[in-house]
Enzyme design. Structure first.
Site, PDB file in Angstrom:
ATOM      1  N   ASN A   7      44.997   6.015 -90.492  1.00  0.00           N
ATOM      2  CA  ASN A   7      43.722   6.538 -90.985  1.00  0.00           C
ATOM      3  C   ASN A   7      42.735   6.589 -89.823  1.00  0.00           C
ATOM      4  OD1 ASN A   7      41.186   6.871 -92.107  1.00  0.00           O
ATOM      5  ND2 ASN A   7      41.476   5.361 -93.742  1.00  0.00           N
TER       6      ASN A   7
ATOM      7  N   HIS B 155      42.221  13.798 -96.689  1.00  0.00           N
ATOM      8  CA  HIS B 155      41.985  12.714 -95.741  1.00  0.00           C
ATOM      9  C   HIS B 155      43.225  11.825 -95.686  1.00  0.00           C
ATOM     10  CE1 HIS B 155      40.516   9.284 -93.715  1.00  0.00           C
ATOM     11  NE2 HIS B 155      40.435   8.528 -94.793  1.00  0.00           N
TER      12      HIS B 155
ATOM     13  N   CYS C 206      34.872   8.388 -93.744  1.00  0.00           N
ATOM     14  CA  CYS C 206      36.031   9.289 -93.723  1.00  0.00           C
ATOM     15  C   CYS C 206      35.693  10.700 -94.188  1.00  0.00           C
ATOM     16  CB  CYS C 206      37.160   8.696 -94.556  1.00  0.00           C
ATOM     17  SG  CYS C 206      37.617   7.051 -93.994  1.00  0.00           S
TER      18      CYS C 206
END
Ligand code: UT7
Length: 322
Positions: free
Chosen positions: A279, A249, A115
């Site tokens: 996500n 994020h 990520c």
């Protein structure tokens, strides 16, 4: 000596057409909209049907090039962050370069930092520009996490989505034009078991599926996101009051809220797209950034503080002046 730095001249993004809602998921695993919404802030996510990671990346890159008014033949560096490559080799950056028609001789490579991938990729491209090794770079975060999602595991499958975001960086020798003000990247290998795939090329000869200790990730995430942001701000010589937008994020709305609270940011200053995208790992920051710049939420001159945390653990931050 004249110093060279980077300015961002274009933003682009792409998501697959197919949308999977929480209600759709409740037909696949034992879950429901109420649990997913309250625990994660996610309502729906885009899931690739036939699109590969390089397809999404190429579309995001094309949009960024049009947005920048730059011809593909002028690009002299491609850095693409992903953990869901089209192939083990060649890199997804090269597969995408082939689709875009990037000219012969231009280096293109992938970054694997989960990520945090986009901030890692941005750092490498910005460094190359500062060293005079590139003058116009495509930096992309692209994922089809649906391919490494265990669709029988309700603890993880509700979290992820697919998509891509891209920026075009251009070298400038005018300090007034610089808009990548600072980048910082970090990792701590103590945590390699906490969030990982249960397979890989040299272990199981397959890609494996994402597994994690959600609670451990959650606990670490808020501190790591705040740390990445603070280190980047420090490097830029700025403080939280100078920041117009915090862009963390997009892992979980509770993690995002916790980070904003820890850093003293009002919720109104936090950019999110998690409700409709989930996500998207390396794509999450450039996808949100492109959406918010292109819809006019983020305006020219705004200071945007990026921060990310992912498997490894990896984390990092960047300060942009749009
Ligand atoms: O980029 C980083 C990627 N990773 C992350 O961002 C993950 C970070 N962690 C999280 O976001 C959260 O830990 C989760 C959303 C994954 C889980 O939330 P939680 O509040 O930590 O829930 P939990 O794991 O403690 O589970 C609570 C209950 C459990 O049931 P029991 O044992 O209390 O009966 C789970 O079995 O919720 C159950 N559960 C679910 N119920 C309905 C777990 N997943 C689901 C689900 N639907 N999808």
């Amino acid at each position: 000596m004249m110093s060279i730095s980077s300015k961002i001249v274009g933003y682009g993004h792409c998501v697959p057409q197919k949308v999977l809602t929480n209600d759709d998921l409740s037909k696949i695993v034992d879950t429901n909209d109420e649990w997913i919404s309250t625990r994660t802030g996610i309502k729906s996510r885009h899931i690739a049907n036939n699109e590969t990671t390089s397809d999404l990346a190429a579309n995001a890159a094309k949009m960024a090039l049009i947005n920048a008014g730059i011809d593909v033949s002028d690009i002299d560096l491609v850095v693409l962050a992903t953990i869901t490559p089209d192939y083990t080799t060649p890199s997804t950056a090269l597969v995408m370069a082939n689709k875009l028609g990037i000219r012969e001789g231009v280096p293109a490579f992938d970054i694997s930092a989960a990520c945090s991938g986009f901030i890692y990729a941005l750092t490498q491209a910005d460094n190359a520009i500062r060293l005079g090794q590139a003058s116009k770079a495509l930096v992309i975060g692209a994922e089809t996490l649906s391919n490494i999602t265990d669709w029988t595991d309700r603890g993880t499958c509700v979290l992820f989505g697919d998509g891509a975001g891209a920026v075009v960086l251009e070298a400038t020798d005018n300090p007034e034009e610089t808009n990548v003000l600072a980048t910082r990247i970090f990792a701590d290998s103590k945590h390699i078991e906490t969030l990982k795939t249960n397979g890989g090329v040299s272990t199981t000869k397959s890609s494996g599926f994402i597994q994690m200790d959600g609670k451990e990730v959650f606990k670490y995430a808020v501190n790591a996101l705040a740390n990445g942001a603070e280190k980047a701000l420090e490097k830029a010589g700025l403080n939280a009051n100078d920041v117009d937008w915090l862009l963390p994020h997009q892992a979980n709305i509770r993690i995002i809220d916790g980070t904003a609270q820890k850093m003293g940011f009002d919720k109104a200053k936090v950019l999110t797209n998690i409700a409709n995208h989930g996500n998207t790992s390396a794509a999450s920051i450039p996808l949100t950034l492109s959406q918010k710049v292109n819809d006019g939420t983020v305006k020219k001159g705004d200071i945007v503080l990026l921060t990310s945390m992912g498997a490894g653990f990896t984390w990092g931050g960047a300060v942009l002046k749009i």
